[in-house]
Scaffold this motif. Sequence first.
Motif, PDB file in Angstrom:
ATOM      1  N   ARG A  63       0.976  -1.380  -0.177  1.00 42.76           N
ATOM      2  CA  ARG A  63      -0.272   0.073  -0.090  1.00 42.76           C
ATOM      3  C   ARG A  63       0.669   1.181   0.037  1.00 42.76           C
ATOM      4  O   ARG A  63       0.646   2.085  -0.793  1.00 42.76           O
ATOM      5  CB  ARG A  63      -0.501   0.130   1.385  1.00 42.76           C
ATOM      6  CG  ARG A  63      -1.584   1.026   1.531  1.00 42.76           C
ATOM      7  CD  ARG A  63      -2.579   1.539   0.294  1.00 42.76           C
ATOM      8  NE  ARG A  63      -3.743   0.545  -0.063  1.00 42.76           N
ATOM      9  CZ  ARG A  63      -4.588   0.669   0.810  1.00 42.76           C
ATOM     10  NH1 ARG A  63      -5.279   1.791   1.492  1.00 42.76           N
ATOM     11  NH2 ARG A  63      -5.784   0.061   1.060  1.00 42.76           N
ATOM     12  N   ARG A  64       2.255   1.255   0.994  1.00 41.63           N
ATOM     13  CA  ARG A  64       2.816   2.140   0.631  1.00 41.63           C
ATOM     14  C   ARG A  64       3.439   2.848  -0.277  1.00 41.63           C
ATOM     15  O   ARG A  64       3.651   3.912  -1.031  1.00 41.63           O
ATOM     16  CB  ARG A  64       4.048   1.917   1.921  1.00 41.63           C
ATOM     17  CG  ARG A  64       4.956   3.924   2.197  1.00 41.63           C
ATOM     18  CD  ARG A  64       3.765   4.741   2.723  1.00 41.63           C
ATOM     19  NE  ARG A  64       4.773   6.113   2.572  1.00 41.63           N
ATOM     20  CZ  ARG A  64       4.585   7.357   2.728  1.00 41.63           C
ATOM     21  NH1 ARG A  64       3.357   7.791   1.975  1.00 41.63           N
ATOM     22  NH2 ARG A  64       5.275   8.788   2.250  1.00 41.63           N
ATOM     23  N   LEU A  72      -4.658  12.751  -7.786  1.00 37.91           N
ATOM     24  CA  LEU A  72      -5.956  13.009  -6.672  1.00 37.91           C
ATOM     25  C   LEU A  72      -6.663  11.894  -6.040  1.00 37.91           C
ATOM     26  O   LEU A  72      -7.292  11.261  -5.218  1.00 37.91           O
ATOM     27  CB  LEU A  72      -6.200  14.387  -6.252  1.00 37.91           C
ATOM     28  CG  LEU A  72      -4.934  15.397  -6.606  1.00 37.91           C
ATOM     29  CD1 LEU A  72      -5.625  16.521  -6.478  1.00 37.91           C
ATOM     30  CD2 LEU A  72      -3.961  14.827  -4.967  1.00 37.91           C
ATOM     31  N   GLU A  73      -7.616  11.684  -7.568  1.00 34.17           N
ATOM     32  CA  GLU A  73      -8.778  11.147  -7.044  1.00 34.17           C
ATOM     33  C   GLU A  73      -8.305   9.248  -7.101  1.00 34.17           C
ATOM     34  O   GLU A  73      -9.446   8.976  -6.408  1.00 34.17           O
ATOM     35  CB  GLU A  73     -10.005  11.203  -8.544  1.00 34.17           C
ATOM     36  CG  GLU A  73     -11.166  10.269  -8.969  1.00 34.17           C
ATOM     37  CD  GLU A  73     -12.083  10.207 -10.080  1.00 34.17           C
ATOM     38  OE1 GLU A  73     -13.251   9.578  -9.851  1.00 34.17           O
ATOM     39  OE2 GLU A  73     -11.292  11.135 -10.089  1.00 34.17           O
ATOM     40  N   ALA A  74      -7.171   9.030  -8.078  1.00 32.50           N
ATOM     41  CA  ALA A  74      -7.090   7.639  -7.912  1.00 32.50           C
ATOM     42  C   ALA A  74      -6.268   7.349  -6.499  1.00 32.50           C
ATOM     43  O   ALA A  74      -7.027   6.202  -6.128  1.00 32.50           O
ATOM     44  CB  ALA A  74      -5.538   7.530  -8.949  1.00 32.50           C
ATOM     45  N   LYS A  75      -5.799   8.555  -5.750  1.00 27.99           N
ATOM     46  CA  LYS A  75      -5.480   8.681  -4.857  1.00 27.99           C
ATOM     47  C   LYS A  75      -6.414   8.224  -3.403  1.00 27.99           C
ATOM     48  O   LYS A  75      -6.481   6.990  -2.282  1.00 27.99           O
ATOM     49  CB  LYS A  75      -4.335   9.323  -3.760  1.00 27.99           C
ATOM     50  CG  LYS A  75      -3.499   9.296  -4.644  1.00 27.99           C
ATOM     51  CD  LYS A  75      -2.503  10.840  -4.474  1.00 27.99           C
ATOM     52  CE  LYS A  75      -1.827  10.349  -3.111  1.00 27.99           C
ATOM     53  NZ  LYS A  75      -0.841  11.442  -1.844  1.00 27.99           N
ATOM     54  N   ARG A  76      -7.247   8.729  -3.634  1.00 26.40           N
ATOM     55  CA  ARG A  76      -9.167   8.460  -3.177  1.00 26.40           C
ATOM     56  C   ARG A  76      -9.013   7.052  -2.813  1.00 26.40           C
ATOM     57  O   ARG A  76      -9.593   6.354  -2.022  1.00 26.40           O
ATOM     58  CB  ARG A  76     -10.126   9.207  -3.248  1.00 26.40           C
ATOM     59  CG  ARG A  76      -9.992  10.840  -2.888  1.00 26.40           C
ATOM     60  CD  ARG A  76     -11.252  11.950  -2.739  1.00 26.40           C
ATOM     61  NE  ARG A  76     -11.303  11.475  -4.558  1.00 26.40           N
ATOM     62  CZ  ARG A  76     -10.637  13.014  -4.266  1.00 26.40           C
ATOM     63  NH1 ARG A  76     -10.087  13.823  -4.216  1.00 26.40           N
ATOM     64  NH2 ARG A  76     -10.844  13.580  -6.227  1.00 26.40           N
ATOM     65  N   HIS A  77      -8.803   6.803  -4.070  1.00 30.47           N
ATOM     66  CA  HIS A  77      -9.428   5.456  -4.831  1.00 30.47           C
ATOM     67  C   HIS A  77      -8.922   4.215  -3.999  1.00 30.47           C
ATOM     68  O   HIS A  77      -9.151   3.163  -3.791  1.00 30.47           O
ATOM     69  CB  HIS A  77     -10.171   5.245  -6.122  1.00 30.47           C
ATOM     70  CG  HIS A  77     -11.211   5.358  -6.871  1.00 30.47           C
ATOM     71  ND1 HIS A  77     -10.943   5.957  -8.037  1.00 30.47           N
ATOM     72  CD2 HIS A  77     -12.113   6.021  -6.572  1.00 30.47           C
ATOM     73  CE1 HIS A  77     -11.925   6.693  -8.489  1.00 30.47           C
ATOM     74  NE2 HIS A  77     -12.495   6.975  -7.687  1.00 30.47           N
ATOM     75  N   LEU A  78      -7.324   4.286  -4.341  1.00 30.85           N
ATOM     76  CA  LEU A  78      -6.322   3.180  -3.254  1.00 30.85           C
ATOM     77  C   LEU A  78      -7.185   3.500  -1.997  1.00 30.85           C
ATOM     78  O   LEU A  78      -7.345   2.163  -1.200  1.00 30.85           O
ATOM     79  CB  LEU A  78      -5.464   4.101  -3.716  1.00 30.85           C
ATOM     80  CG  LEU A  78      -4.362   3.182  -3.656  1.00 30.85           C
ATOM     81  CD1 LEU A  78      -3.984   1.664  -4.202  1.00 30.85           C
ATOM     82  CD2 LEU A  78      -2.704   3.562  -3.061  1.00 30.85           C
ATOM     83  N   ALA A  91      -9.605   3.639  -0.614  1.00 32.22           N
ATOM     84  CA  ALA A  91     -10.998   2.758  -0.575  1.00 32.22           C
ATOM     85  C   ALA A  91     -11.264   1.161  -1.350  1.00 32.22           C
ATOM     86  O   ALA A  91     -12.320   0.603  -0.971  1.00 32.22           O
ATOM     87  CB  ALA A  91     -11.880   3.757  -1.428  1.00 32.22           C
ATOM     88  N   ASN A  92      -9.811   0.608  -1.402  1.00 31.63           N
ATOM     89  CA  ASN A  92      -9.289  -0.270  -1.382  1.00 31.63           C
ATOM     90  C   ASN A  92      -9.909  -0.942  -2.209  1.00 31.63           C
ATOM     91  O   ASN A  92      -9.685  -1.661  -3.072  1.00 31.63           O
ATOM     92  CB  ASN A  92     -10.241  -1.449  -0.450  1.00 31.63           C
ATOM     93  CG  ASN A  92      -9.026  -1.020   0.830  1.00 31.63           C
ATOM     94  OD1 ASN A  92      -7.973  -1.099   1.348  1.00 31.63           O
ATOM     95  ND2 ASN A  92      -9.838  -0.957   2.100  1.00 31.63           N
TER      96      ASN A  92
END
Length: 329
Positions: A246-247, A303-309, A311-312
């Motif tokens: 994840r990191r 930034l949207e991709a980071k939010r999706h990440l 959210a698993n």
Amino acid sequence: METWNELKDSQPKVVQLLQRSLEKDRLAHAYLFEGSKGTGKKQIAFQLAKSFLCKKNEGAEPCLVCADCKRIDHRNHPDVHIIEPEGLSIKKQQVEHLQKEFTYRGVESGKKVYIVDQADKMTASAANSLLKFLEEPTAPTLAVLMTERASSVLPTIQSRSQQLSFSPLPREKFIERLEKEGISRTLSTLIAGLTQSYEEAIALMESDWIAQARSVVIQLNEELYERPHQVFLTIQDKWIPTFKERRELELGLDMILLWLRDLLYTQVGKTDQLVFADQQTLLEQQALSSSQEKTSQSMSFVLEAKRHLSANVNPQLVMEKLFFSIQEG
């Protein structure tokens, strides 16, 4: 092991205040250190513990060589207690255990120190239990609470602590510090864009992962403009095997964000601030075939991709959707 004067380079206001308090023997019984990750809160907390417990200190400076100083460096001093989240929060039982420990006299000197990491993650019951410590301190006791969000700490705890704000480490100073450790300018500049934590920076350099990750990010961004049909194959063959944890995935997205920021800087003529400075020619070529508006939009997609990440969502799906969105514009 660093001295207060060396720490002053990164946090001059905080260190100056603490030095003055130590020299005048006017330490507060509780401090609330607020600042983003990597600003040196923990480092200064342990330095303060050394100055508080060292029997051979000179003014504010601990000797750094006595048993107390060495034990604190190795995180095994019997009179320095650390509380940090167990799972997602700091629980009441942890504070109760600390209270029990503090009923005993200090093993070495009669003094005790407790350090609470991520104090904003205390449960309500844990925070209320800790409040009793702050309202009725057992002298001589020193408390250091650390947080990235002081506003999320119980207001009554805030009011009973001396709050110190930690500023972000100046970028160039951080890069210079990494270069002194033998890290190349190219990687030091990248790492300084990803973290301000010295410990995390050194951890990133313990293997060749960061260099490999950087190469994959450059390859993807190059293909995005020159071989767009190749992007999704590279995600499968290069990105997924390289960014497993994840990191690592978070850092990878941050690297893409840094590339896009470099592209934006190139478009507006600020090439002296590039993170991928050795790729300036490629960035200049891409700047000619893209607008500032499109680059800014691409950054919002990351930034949207980071939010999706967070959210698993499946990492491969996150990346494929990201580059599809950037390609479509």
